[in-house]
Design an enzyme around this catalytic site. Sequence first.
Site, PDB file in Angstrom:
ATOM      1  N   GLY A  62       0.795  -1.230   0.000  1.00 39.42           N
ATOM      2  CA  GLY A  62       0.000   0.000   0.000  1.00 39.42           C
ATOM      3  C   GLY A  62       0.826   1.278   0.000  1.00 39.42           C
ATOM      4  O   GLY A  62       0.279   2.370  -0.171  1.00 39.42           O
ATOM      5  N   ASP A 189     -25.637  29.843   3.400  1.00 39.08           N
ATOM      6  CA  ASP A 189     -25.493  30.311   4.781  1.00 39.08           C
ATOM      7  C   ASP A 189     -24.775  31.658   4.772  1.00 39.08           C
ATOM      8  O   ASP A 189     -24.299  32.111   3.722  1.00 39.08           O
ATOM      9  CB  ASP A 189     -24.754  29.280   5.654  1.00 39.08           C
ATOM     10  CG  ASP A 189     -23.421  28.858   5.055  1.00 39.08           C
ATOM     11  OD1 ASP A 189     -22.793  29.675   4.357  1.00 39.08           O
ATOM     12  OD2 ASP A 189     -23.014  27.702   5.286  1.00 39.08           O
ATOM     13  N   LYS A 212     -28.423  28.863   7.856  1.00 37.29           N
ATOM     14  CA  LYS A 212     -28.296  27.410   8.024  1.00 37.29           C
ATOM     15  C   LYS A 212     -27.860  27.065   9.433  1.00 37.29           C
ATOM     16  O   LYS A 212     -27.012  27.748  10.005  1.00 37.29           O
ATOM     17  CB  LYS A 212     -27.275  26.894   7.016  1.00 37.29           C
ATOM     18  CG  LYS A 212     -26.937  25.419   7.135  1.00 37.29           C
ATOM     19  CD  LYS A 212     -25.971  24.977   6.042  1.00 37.29           C
ATOM     20  CE  LYS A 212     -24.539  24.972   6.517  1.00 37.29           C
ATOM     21  NZ  LYS A 212     -23.606  24.423   5.528  1.00 37.29           N
ATOM     22  N   THR A 246     -26.630  20.286   2.611  1.00 35.18           N
ATOM     23  CA  THR A 246     -26.850  21.738   2.604  1.00 35.18           C
ATOM     24  C   THR A 246     -27.613  22.166   1.357  1.00 35.18           C
ATOM     25  O   THR A 246     -28.593  22.922   1.439  1.00 35.18           O
ATOM     26  CB  THR A 246     -25.481  22.474   2.650  1.00 35.18           C
ATOM     27  OG1 THR A 246     -24.831  22.125   3.867  1.00 35.18           O
ATOM     28  CG2 THR A 246     -25.650  23.979   2.565  1.00 35.18           C
TER      29      THR A 246
HETATM   30  C1  R5P Z   1     -19.849  24.492   5.461  1.00 32.01           C
HETATM   31  O1  R5P Z   1     -19.811  25.531   6.115  1.00 32.01           O
HETATM   32  C2  R5P Z   1     -19.494  24.485   4.013  1.00 32.01           C
HETATM   33  O2  R5P Z   1     -19.453  25.785   3.516  1.00 32.01           O
HETATM   34  C3  R5P Z   1     -20.447  23.644   3.201  1.00 32.01           C
HETATM   35  O3  R5P Z   1     -21.728  24.247   3.239  1.00 32.01           O
HETATM   36  C4  R5P Z   1     -20.526  22.244   3.721  1.00 32.01           C
HETATM   37  O4  R5P Z   1     -19.261  21.666   3.802  1.00 32.01           O
HETATM   38  C5  R5P Z   1     -21.417  21.384   2.829  1.00 32.01           C
HETATM   39  O5  R5P Z   1     -21.511  20.104   3.354  1.00 32.01           O
HETATM   40  P1  R5P Z   1     -22.702  19.146   2.967  1.00 32.01           P
HETATM   41  O6  R5P Z   1     -22.733  19.028   1.462  1.00 32.01           O
HETATM   42  O7  R5P Z   1     -22.356  17.848   3.638  1.00 32.01           O
HETATM   43  O8  R5P Z   1     -23.958  19.738   3.527  1.00 32.01           O
END
Ligand code: R5P
Length: 309
Positions: A62, A189, A212, A246
């Site tokens: 590996g 967010d 968010k 998200t």
């Molecule tokens: C978090 O603050 C990042 O900006 C992304 O929103 C996050 O990493 C997205 O993750 P997921 O696709 O798992 O919701």
Amino acid sequence: MKRGRSRPFHGADSPKSFKSSMGIPWKMMILCGSTSKSLAQDLSLVMGAEFVQATTKRFPDGEAYVRIERQAMDKEVVLVQNTYPDQNLVELLLLLDAARGLGADKITCVIPYFGYARQDRRFNPGEALSAKVMLRHLEMEMDRLLTIDLHKPDVLEWFARAPAKDLKAAPAIGEFFSSAGIDLVLGPDAGAATRARETAKVIGCESDHLLKTRISGTEVRISPSQVDARGRTVLIVDDIISTGGTIVAATNELKRLGAKKVYASCTHGLFTGGAISKLKGVCDRVVSTNTLESEVSEISLAKVVAQAL
Ligand code: R5P
């Protein structure tokens, strides 16, 4: 071999200026290992530089093996290599040594997706400060570092011994969607509000953001929003899509608000656990840049990197 980290990279005494002043054509080599091939190839085309892909293999146990199949590399080298997943971090260290062994004098390392950047503080007692660990070890090995859309660019303060810069993908994402009829660019967010604004500026439309709350690694809640999405085509922009939770939650909220179409984009498409098909089930389009290669990595950041070089 003198690595001369304290000298300005493109200053009057840089190798590039020296060779130009002597009438010697400047040569730059773009090197990659087993990751980031599409970005490295695009970069070599944009810059008119030679592209070299090292041979990479795994021993039966590996362990990684790399070999740059050249006699010498007595020129500036740009190494394009992710540090994610873990085995690519090892490959990066070996590639740096292989290039030095062939005489590379100045190595700029482009790390399109910098793994471990999100653990940028000790969220709980006893945790490792992963981003700092990675940067402090890597700064010993390279003459300049370029990263792209780090989760928090401030972490580059831990890369102190050589120049380092975090590049933004927003202009390239905006350009890609500039004729797609986007009415509104949205960050899922508050942390993505600036990215949304910068992307919207290129497209020439409005921007906004949602609120968010992260419940767990795979679950998020998007608060009911007053965003004006009714009848509009909305582009969501995020730095990373991992599980897709998200974007799915943001898209559902936008559809509830009456959005006509929802496009999702990100810089780094990790797309874990079948995220692409999950996203395609709710979004009208899903696109990422080529910091990580996948079936939806349609936006090349070669020009963004070339400009920084
Ligand atoms: C978090 O603050 C990042 O900006 C992304 O929103 C996050 O990493 C997205 O993750 P997921 O696709 O798992 O919701």
